[in-house]
Enzyme design. Structure first.
Site, PDB file in Angstrom:
ATOM      1  N   SER A  17       0.824  -1.209   0.000  1.00  0.00           N
ATOM      2  CA  SER A  17       0.000   0.000   0.000  1.00  0.00           C
ATOM      3  C   SER A  17       0.856   1.256   0.000  1.00  0.00           C
ATOM      4  CB  SER A  17      -0.926  -0.005   1.222  1.00  0.00           C
ATOM      5  OG  SER A  17      -0.178  -0.164   2.422  1.00  0.00           O
ATOM      6  N   ASP A  18       0.412   2.252  -0.758  1.00  0.00           N
ATOM      7  CA  ASP A  18       1.098   3.542  -0.787  1.00  0.00           C
ATOM      8  C   ASP A  18       0.077   4.638  -1.046  1.00  0.00           C
ATOM      9  OD1 ASP A  18       0.848   4.036  -3.720  1.00  0.00           O
ATOM     10  OD2 ASP A  18       2.239   2.355  -3.895  1.00  0.00           O
ATOM     11  N   TYR A  26      -1.113  -7.794  -5.629  1.00  0.00           N
ATOM     12  CA  TYR A  26       0.044  -8.074  -6.482  1.00  0.00           C
ATOM     13  C   TYR A  26      -0.303  -9.197  -7.459  1.00  0.00           C
ATOM     14  CZ  TYR A  26       3.504  -5.177  -4.029  1.00  0.00           C
ATOM     15  OH  TYR A  26       4.232  -4.123  -3.533  1.00  0.00           O
ATOM     16  N   LYS A 212      13.097   1.994   3.146  1.00  0.00           N
ATOM     17  CA  LYS A 212      12.309   2.996   2.429  1.00  0.00           C
ATOM     18  C   LYS A 212      10.901   3.051   2.994  1.00  0.00           C
ATOM     19  CE  LYS A 212      10.902   2.413  -1.923  1.00  0.00           C
ATOM     20  NZ  LYS A 212      11.093   2.164  -3.354  1.00  0.00           N
ATOM     21  N   LYS A 214       6.922   4.705   2.395  1.00  0.00           N
ATOM     22  CA  LYS A 214       5.949   5.349   1.521  1.00  0.00           C
ATOM     23  C   LYS A 214       5.420   6.610   2.198  1.00  0.00           C
ATOM     24  CE  LYS A 214       6.072   2.072  -1.591  1.00  0.00           C
ATOM     25  NZ  LYS A 214       6.434   2.281  -2.999  1.00  0.00           N
ATOM     26  N   ASP A 242       9.250   7.586  -0.624  1.00  0.00           N
ATOM     27  CA  ASP A 242       8.679   7.311  -1.942  1.00  0.00           C
ATOM     28  C   ASP A 242       7.251   7.847  -1.981  1.00  0.00           C
ATOM     29  OD1 ASP A 242       7.759   6.267  -4.318  1.00  0.00           O
ATOM     30  OD2 ASP A 242       8.201   4.178  -3.845  1.00  0.00           O
ATOM     31  N   ASN A 244       5.305   7.889  -4.815  1.00  0.00           N
ATOM     32  CA  ASN A 244       4.504   7.194  -5.829  1.00  0.00           C
ATOM     33  C   ASN A 244       3.680   8.150  -6.689  1.00  0.00           C
ATOM     34  OD1 ASN A 244       4.768   4.918  -3.489  1.00  0.00           O
ATOM     35  ND2 ASN A 244       4.674   3.984  -5.527  1.00  0.00           N
ATOM     36  N   GLU A 268      11.568   9.493  -3.997  1.00  0.00           N
ATOM     37  CA  GLU A 268      11.278   8.666  -5.165  1.00  0.00           C
ATOM     38  C   GLU A 268       9.930   9.038  -5.772  1.00  0.00           C
ATOM     39  OE1 GLU A 268      10.603   3.862  -5.949  1.00  0.00           O
ATOM     40  OE2 GLU A 268      12.015   4.563  -4.429  1.00  0.00           O
ATOM     41  N   GLU A 295      10.410   3.425 -12.129  1.00  0.00           N
ATOM     42  CA  GLU A 295       9.586   2.228 -12.190  1.00  0.00           C
ATOM     43  C   GLU A 295       8.399   2.384 -13.136  1.00  0.00           C
ATOM     44  OE1 GLU A 295       6.638   1.659  -8.679  1.00  0.00           O
ATOM     45  OE2 GLU A 295       8.358   2.699  -7.819  1.00  0.00           O
ATOM     46  N   ASP A 318      12.997  -0.925 -14.277  1.00  0.00           N
ATOM     47  CA  ASP A 318      12.045  -1.962 -13.899  1.00  0.00           C
ATOM     48  C   ASP A 318      12.120  -3.065 -14.954  1.00  0.00           C
ATOM     49  OD1 ASP A 318       9.274  -3.307 -14.040  1.00  0.00           O
ATOM     50  OD2 ASP A 318       9.134  -2.187 -12.165  1.00  0.00           O
ATOM     51  N   HIS A 345      13.994  -0.954  -9.332  1.00  0.00           N
ATOM     52  CA  HIS A 345      12.726  -1.114  -8.625  1.00  0.00           C
ATOM     53  C   HIS A 345      12.378  -2.596  -8.562  1.00  0.00           C
ATOM     54  CE1 HIS A 345       8.238  -1.601  -9.017  1.00  0.00           C
ATOM     55  NE2 HIS A 345       8.336  -0.989  -7.853  1.00  0.00           N
ATOM     56  N   ALA A 346      11.880  -3.042  -7.397  1.00  0.00           N
ATOM     57  CA  ALA A 346      11.493  -4.451  -7.277  1.00  0.00           C
ATOM     58  C   ALA A 346      10.271  -4.631  -6.392  1.00  0.00           C
ATOM     59  CB  ALA A 346      12.664  -5.277  -6.749  1.00  0.00           C
ATOM     60  N   GLU A 376      16.208  -2.881  -4.669  1.00  0.00           N
ATOM     61  CA  GLU A 376      15.089  -2.949  -3.735  1.00  0.00           C
ATOM     62  C   GLU A 376      14.761  -4.405  -3.411  1.00  0.00           C
ATOM     63  OE1 GLU A 376      10.675  -0.950  -3.160  1.00  0.00           O
ATOM     64  OE2 GLU A 376      11.406  -1.303  -5.207  1.00  0.00           O
TER      65      GLU A 376
END
Length: 450
Positions: A17-18, A26, A212, A214, A242, A244, A268, A295, A318, A345-346, A376
């Site tokens: 979640s971000d 996912y 990291k 969010k 990050d 997003n 990020e 990403e 990515d 990015h992972a 990541e």
């Protein structure tokens, strides 16, 4: 070519979640290339989505079937650029991009499956296939259209030839020490402060030197969470944040400055991934905090412009967003030309498994360094892969199995295929039963009221 719609219910624990994506499931739009060699290897590839987009993404992969089925395996494995050029060159499908969006991600999934097959047939992990390859052959795999104003084939060849110096020694280092990692696992936006603190402390104990978080939904919450994270990891561990893509440019500058007291290493995706000039403005305004993005950068051309405009400090390629290994070779070469570190990015199902190969190739045979470079790591769903990414003392261990580490277990494909896999069939049946019970309850309530 067999395709699969694979989804995992990660939104139920708020994993992933971000600020922009509050409830991701996912998912992988997944394919397997099979040959008429009964006991021969198969090629596996996928692109990452966060749920319902898989319907569209699997259909896009299916639209590429005619370019793959019936081709000579020997020809494709000797020159994966053949299929890359064919897929990108289909003018009627290219019109839907060009070279961006759903169709381009589908191209990347198929191209990556071809590379997986090629590496298996050579009995090498992908990073080593690339590191051992002749520089001239690697250059032939890159599409230089639209980027020669920043990187010519001759310059790319020189970078790769230079990367051969000391390659054997770096490969020994890689096998012994692995590749540095950082973890996002403590920092999902839906986690409580207590969970954040516990996971951050566990990350430091496990050897990670960077975590990291969010950010971007609420500034007061971000200040509180960053304070908790900094207290948990101490002053010597890097803390990246990050957003997003949540902010406008001015907002990104103001918000990042408000978090500066916690010494963030990078911000990020501070704004739209397409806004090159916006990233340049943010970078100039928030230094010494670094700007990282990639990403959601859709192709090598946007990466080129980000580098030309001095808009990024960290390139975050990515493995499943652009047109597969071939285009990621172009991005790695561009970053090497401009001297900008690559930190892949992972954050998604299977992305750790893939990007480790690209970063390890870069270290062994291109940039020759891991300084200020980390991959990541997200500790989700690795159990579904035959050769999962493994972390030891804060570093990726070097994959040794042939291929691109993309193979999912057959049981995972059977269980999590949507909507008829055993997990989803039972889940949907349960939801229907619950809805039916609710309807009966509601009807009874109406009768009693009447």
């Amino acid at each position: 070519m067999d395709t699969y719609d694979i989804r995992f219910p990660t939104s139920r624990q708020l994993d992933g979640s971000d600020a922009m994506n509050p409830d991701p499931d996912y998912s992988a739009a997944y394919l397997v290339l099979r040959t008429n060699e009964p006991d021969g290897p198969t090629g596996h590839g996928f692109t990452f989505t966060i749920g319902r987009g898989n319907d569209v993404q699997v259909a896009a992969i299916e639209a590429l079937r005619a370019h793959v089925v019936g081709r000579s395996v020997e020809d494709l494995c000797a020159d994966p650029g053949l299929v890359s050029r064919a897929l990108i060159g289909d003018s009627q499908l290219r019109w839907l991009g060009p070279e961006k969006g759903v169709m381009h991600m589908a191209v990347g999934a198929v191209v990556n499956a071809v590379w997986d097959l090629a590496a298996k047939r050579q009995r090498k992990p992908l990073w080593k296939l690339l590191a051992d390859a002749d520089p001239e052959w690697l250059v032939s795999q890159v599409d230089f259209r639209y980027i020669t104003d920043a990187l010519t084939p001759e310059e790319a060849l020189e970078l790769l030839r230079r990367g051969k110096d000391g390659r054997a020694e770096r490969e020994n280092v890689l096998r012994a020490q692995g590749y540095p990692a950082y973890t996002t696992s403590p920092g999902w936006l839906g986690y409580s402060d207590e969970k954040l603190t516990r996971l951050a402390e566990e990350a430091v104990a496990a050897g990670f030197t960077q975590i990291k978080l969010k950010v971007g939904a609420d500034l007061a919450d971000d200040v509180r969470r960053c304070r908790a994270a900094r207290a948990a990891v101490g002053a010597d561990v890097r803390l990246a944040v990050d957003a997003n893509q949540r902010w406008n440019v001015t907002e990104a500058i103001e918000w990042t400055r408000a978090l500066a007291e916690f010494d963030p290493y990078w911000i990020e995706e501070p704004t739209s991934p397409d806004d090159i000039l916006g990233h340049a403005r943010v970078r100039a305004a928030v230094s010494p905090v670094k700007v990282a993005t990639g990403e959601h950068v859709q192709n090598r051309i946007v990466f080129k412009q980000l580098l030309q405009a001095n808009a990024v400090d960290i390139v975050q390629l990515d493995a499943a967003r652009v047109g597969g290994v071939n285009e990621n070779l172009a991005i790695l070469l561009l970053a090497a030309k401009f001297g900008v570190p690559v930190c892949p990015h992972a954050g998604g199902v299977g992305l750790c498994e893939l990007v480790q190969h690209l970063a390890m190739f870069d270290f062994v045979a291109l940039s020759g360094t891991t300084e200020d470079r980390v991959i990541e790591f997200v500790d989700h769903l690795h159990e579904h892969f035959v050769h999962p990414a493994l972390i030891r003392e804060g570093a990726y261990t070097t994959p040794l199995a042939p291929g691109f580490s993309a193979d999912m277990h057959e049981a995972s494909l059977t269980t999590f295929a949507y909507p008829h896999g055993t997990f989803w069939a039972a889940d949907l049946a349960g939801s229907l039963a619950e809805a039916s019970t609710d309807e009966v309850t509601d009807a009874s309530a109406v009768e009693v009221t009447a």
